[in-house]
Design a protein around this motif. Structure first.
Motif, short mmCIF file in Angstrom:
data_model
loop_
_atom_site.label_atom_id
_atom_site.label_comp_id
_atom_site.label_asym_id
_atom_site.label_seq_id
_atom_site.Cartn_x
_atom_site.Cartn_y
_atom_site.Cartn_z
N ASN A 279 0.83 -1.21 0.00
CA ASN A 279 0.00 0.00 0.00
C ASN A 279 0.87 1.26 0.00
N TRP A 280 2.05 1.20 0.59
CA TRP A 280 2.95 2.34 0.56
C TRP A 280 3.43 2.60 -0.87
N ARG A 281 3.77 1.53 -1.58
CA ARG A 281 4.23 1.70 -2.96
C ARG A 281 3.10 2.23 -3.85
N GLU A 282 1.88 1.79 -3.61
CA GLU A 282 0.74 2.31 -4.37
C GLU A 282 0.54 3.80 -4.10
N LEU A 283 0.69 4.21 -2.85
CA LEU A 283 0.57 5.63 -2.52
C LEU A 283 1.71 6.43 -3.16
N ALA A 284 2.88 5.81 -3.27
CA ALA A 284 4.00 6.50 -3.93
C ALA A 284 3.67 6.75 -5.40
N TRP A 285 3.08 5.76 -6.08
CA TRP A 285 2.68 5.95 -7.47
C TRP A 285 1.62 7.03 -7.59
N ALA A 286 0.65 7.02 -6.68
CA ALA A 286 -0.40 8.04 -6.71
C ALA A 286 0.19 9.43 -6.49
N GLY A 287 1.12 9.55 -5.53
CA GLY A 287 1.75 10.83 -5.29
C GLY A 287 2.58 11.30 -6.48
N ALA A 288 3.28 10.37 -7.14
CA ALA A 288 4.07 10.73 -8.32
C ALA A 288 3.17 11.24 -9.44
N LEU A 289 2.01 10.62 -9.63
CA LEU A 289 1.08 11.07 -10.66
C LEU A 289 0.54 12.45 -10.33
N ILE A 290 0.19 12.67 -9.08
CA ILE A 290 -0.35 13.98 -8.67
C ILE A 290 0.66 15.09 -8.89
N ILE A 291 1.89 14.85 -8.47
CA ILE A 291 2.90 15.90 -8.60
C ILE A 291 3.28 16.12 -10.06
#
Length: 297
Positions: free
Chosen positions: A264-276
């Motif tokens: 779930n941490w890695r998924e949040l990292a992908w989501a954060g990368a897309l947002i930024i």
């Protein structure tokens, strides 16, 4: 005297033809090589963006924008605190950098021009433009973190401001130099002092370009990770009102979560990368539209 072309016959036509053919071959070969490497760059960039959209888009959910980052081994969670923390740090950096950059760029374009001091400032500004951000983070760490007793959002904002200042300085100077000198002369002919001419004529004429510089600087610092590792660091909670004790932010969160062993941490990292990435893309498009609008005028 007869100077018609027949008076100067081409005595070495076969050799000249070979030279022309070799030049055509070299030109076409260079075009092919450039096209191949351009296609390779576009392919790699497109692959990265498609992977980011696929994995980041699949990780997006309402919880990402409403919940704080989870602890180790905890299911669910979001990155709301990191998003807000990044916004605060970016705004703080731009608020500090904008007046410094605009005034410095104005001095270079209006007051200093070809002076020795202006040349030194331009040289230092070029160095800062190319300086590794991690060095700026170490500098601000030494300057602010130990004296203030720990990591803080203030130190992070100062580090981001130092990175943004050279971009604003360069853009402001370039935009002011594009303002026709006749506009300044018209203001001076009416008896206006140079400060009034700058504020009411030069700045107004270059307004869109100067705002573009601020937007480009914002896009430049929005994804910086290295300086925040030494200044604002990160945490899994909401920031304190005084911005002390570390401030959660997207770049450092992405860096830490991407290396974590939790799915779930890695998924949040992908989501954060897309947002930024989308945020930087929006800022870049806005800057280009403003600059294009200024050129049309």
């Amino acid at each position: 005297m007869d100077i018609t072309p027949r008076s100067f016959p081409i005595t070495n036509a076969p050799a000249w033809g070979r030279v022309r053919r070799s030049r055509r071959v070299a030109d076409r070969a260079l075009k092919v090589i450039c096209a191949i490497f351009t296609a390779l760059g576009v392919f790699v960039l497109g692959w990265i963006l498609l992977m980011l959209v696929y994995k980041g888009g699949s990780a997006l959910s309402p919880a990402v924008f409403t919940q704080v980052t989870p602890g180790p081994g905890t299911e669910g969670g979001g990155i709301a605190n990191a998003i807000v923390g990044s916004l605060i740090l970016t705004v703080l950096g731009i608020v500090v950098a904008t007046p410094i950059g605009v005034l410095a760029g104005t001095y270079l374009a209006e007051y200093g021009k070809g002076s020795k001091l202006a040349e030194i400032i331009r040289f230092v500004n070029d160095i800062l433009l190319a300086a590794p951000s991690i060095l700026i983070g170490l500098f601000v760490y030494t300057l602010m973190v130990p004296p203030m007793g720990g990591y803080s959002g203030w130190a992070g904002g100062v580090a981001l401001a130092i990175i943004a200042v050279p971009v604003i300085v360069r853009t402001t100077e370039d935009m002011l130099r594009l303002v026709p000198g006749s506009l300044r002369e018209a203001g001076a002919a009416l008896g206006a002092p140079l400060s009034t001419v700058i504020i009411h004529i030069s700045w107004k004429a270059a307004r869109a370009g100067m705002v573009t510089g601020v937007l480009l600087a914002t896009a430049r610092i929005a994804g910086e990770t290295a300086p925040l590792l030494f200044t604002a660091l990160n945490n899994n909670f909401w920031f304190k009102p005084n911005l002390m004790g570390g401030v959660s932010n997207l770049p450092v969160m992405i860096y830490q979560f991407a290396l974590a062993p939790y799915d779930n941490w890695r998924e949040l990292a992908w989501a954060g990368a897309l947002i930024i990435t989308l945020s930087i893309l929006a800022l870049s498009i806005a800057a280009r539209l403003l600059l294009k609008k200024d050129h049309v005028r």
